[in-house]
Design an enzyme around this catalytic site. Structure first.
Site, short mmCIF file in Angstrom:
data_model
loop_
_atom_site.label_atom_id
_atom_site.label_comp_id
_atom_site.label_asym_id
_atom_site.label_seq_id
_atom_site.Cartn_x
_atom_site.Cartn_y
_atom_site.Cartn_z
N GLU A 164 0.80 -1.23 0.00
CA GLU A 164 0.00 0.00 0.00
C GLU A 164 0.84 1.27 0.00
O GLU A 164 1.68 1.49 0.87
CB GLU A 164 -0.94 0.02 1.23
CG GLU A 164 -1.87 1.22 1.24
CD GLU A 164 -2.97 1.13 2.29
OE1 GLU A 164 -3.78 2.08 2.37
OE2 GLU A 164 -3.02 0.13 3.04
N LYS A 186 -8.79 -0.92 1.03
CA LYS A 186 -9.82 -1.28 1.99
C LYS A 186 -10.72 -2.31 1.30
O LYS A 186 -11.39 -2.01 0.32
CB LYS A 186 -10.62 -0.05 2.42
CG LYS A 186 -11.43 -0.22 3.69
CD LYS A 186 -10.64 -0.75 4.86
CE LYS A 186 -9.64 0.22 5.44
NZ LYS A 186 -8.97 -0.40 6.62
#
Length: 478
Positions: free
Chosen positions: A280, A296
């Site tokens: 990420e 997410k």
């Protein structure tokens, strides 16, 4: 701060074979860069930014930096400037990111690059690099102190680096950047030899700081907060710990090969070591363009092709995960907009699927144009820690995290980042990350909890996220 003196930075270009020959490396050309880092991996403050062979998130360059001249270190409520030539420490009445801007980055504001070829495409060259743990947020917000803080590694360590090696994985060239015009072999030979430990093995199994029942009890408390309107989403994590001995560099190499995560990093500190295999990005700034890529939404990978495709489609079609992702996109749009020009913040990609070795992820992209009056470090400080790993609203979610998680997070959900002299910055969110200190390993996994979360599924998701970390490290004993 006075204006920086002009520094001449000399950039030399090598093929991988040239460096393999110069350093007598008996290895495939594709791993020459990592074999070079291995030679300095035990040096204090040696840092590696590693795409791990992945081209996701525009992964192209690997960067190592070493022998910083000075370091900003912060822990508890104290920020210090360390001069590594004299080993002197000066306490600063400044916040950590602001201290980096004033005392480190200010020294490289006037750089002249000396090279016989184009260097404009290269990231970093020289500048600041290091890590900001999740608890760096305590310098910027008033938060409770209920969770146990049992770490010896500082919350924040960032150095000023005037040496770097940069690998362009597209062309195969490796660039050596130096502010003193010494050759790479001269610099490596001048480094004080630090003994490197042999092998790696766990000397105890991993244990969580929360049982399954205790984790689900925490989720029930979060659900009550959500129903009461305190929050819309809270990230809840558990910490896995084990005893180990031997080489963390060896452990990192195995993890990076198994996971191929584009924001992998290795950072050797005097007090401990960080091995991150994160997929990420947090914040990138390049030519004033800001980008953040929150993750997410997670589903496990499977060896069976049909089962794996069904898992991916399940994620893409999941209303809960899309809603969870959208909440964080809105939070980050708000964080980024405070430092961007009006009407420039956009969402060019919403709910995109990215697949990694252990899991599928739902990833969105938010972009903007940085204000002329702002700076990348100011943006990083104000958005810290990343909204994708706190929840929303951020401060209330962080209060709940501190109440329910038994131990502080340290590097987990913090960031490893660099910013070169041209103010080109890139940073990760340190998920899938191991902290090694005092012969103990700590690794974390969590997930965003919303009203329709199913506790047993959320617990299983945390296990899925470390399925290519804990078993991989355990297998190294064999």
């Amino acid at each position: 701060m006075p204006h920086a003196d002009t520094i001449n930075v000399h950039v030399t270009r090598f093929t991988q074979q040239e460096l393999a020959n110069e350093f007598a490396l008996d290895c495939d050309n594709t791993i020459v860069f990592n074999r070079l880092f291995e030679q300095i991996s035990a040096q204090p403050y040696a840092i590696l930014f590693d795409t791990s062979g992945s081209s996701k998130s525009d992964g192209r360059f690997n960067i190592m930096a070493f022998s910083p001249t000075a370091v900003i270190e912060a822990k508890g409520e104290q920020t210090e400037l360390i001069d590594l030539h004299t080993s002197s420490r000066q306490r600063l009445n400044m916040l950590p990111f602001e201290a980096v801007q004033a005392h480190l980055h200010a020294k490289v504001e006037s750089i002249v690059v000396k090279a016989t070829f184009d260097t404009t495409h290269l990231p970093f060259i020289v500048g600041v690099a290091g890590m900001a743990g999740y608890d760096t947020g305590r310098f910027y917000e008033t938060l409770p102190s209920m969770a146990q803080n049992d770490y010896s590694t500082p919350d924040f360590t960032v150095g000023l680096y005037l040496y770097s090696l940069i690998e362009d994985t597209q062309t195969g060239y490796i660039y050596f950047c130096s502010a003193d015009n010494r050759s790479l072999s001269q610099v490596f030979k001048s480094l004080k030899q630090v003994p490197t430990p042999e092998g790696f093995k766990l000397t105890s199994p991993f244990e969580s700081n929360l049982s399954k029942d205790a984790y689900e009890t925490c989720l029930a408390k979060i659900s009550a907060y959500l129903r009461a309107g305190d929050c819309y989403q809270v990230n809840m994590a558990q910490r896995f710990s084990a005893a180990f001995e031997g080489s963390m560099w060896q452990a990192y190499c195995e993890l990076r090969n198994q996971n191929q995560a584009p924001f992998s990093a290795y950072y050797n500190l005097p007090q401990g070591c960080i091995a991150s295999i994160s997929p990420e990005r947090f914040l990138r700034v390049k030519n004033k363009v800001v980008e953040t890529k929150p993750i997410k939404g997670t589903r496990p990978r499977f060896n069976d092709v049909e089962k794996d495709e069904a898992s991916a489609q399940s994620l893409l079609n999941a209303e809960k995960d899309r809603a969870e992702n959208l909440m964080i996109v809105d939070l980050l749009r708000n964080d980024v907009s405070k430092h961007c020009k009006p009407h420039t913040v956009k969402v060019p990609a919403l709910f995109a699927l990215e697949s990694y070795e252990a899991v599928h992820h739902l990833v969105s992209t938010v972009t903007g144009e940085l204000n002329d009056a702002s700076s990348p470090l100011a943006l990083l400080a104000s958005a810290f820690p990343g909204g994708s790993i706190t929840g929303a609203p951020k401060i209330r979610a962080m209060e709940v995290i501190d109440e329910l998680e038994p131990h502080r997070r340290h590097i987990y959900c913090g960031s490893v980042f660099y910013m070169g002299y041209r103010e080109d910055m890139d940073s990760s969110i340190c998920i899938r990350t191991v902290l090694a200190e005092n012969n103990r390993l700590h690794c974390w996994a969590g997930g965003g909890i919303v009203l329709d979360s199913v506790p047993s599924e959320e617990y299983q998701e945390t296990l899925d996220k470390v399925s290519k970390i804990l078993p991989v490290l355990a297998m190294m004993n064999q």
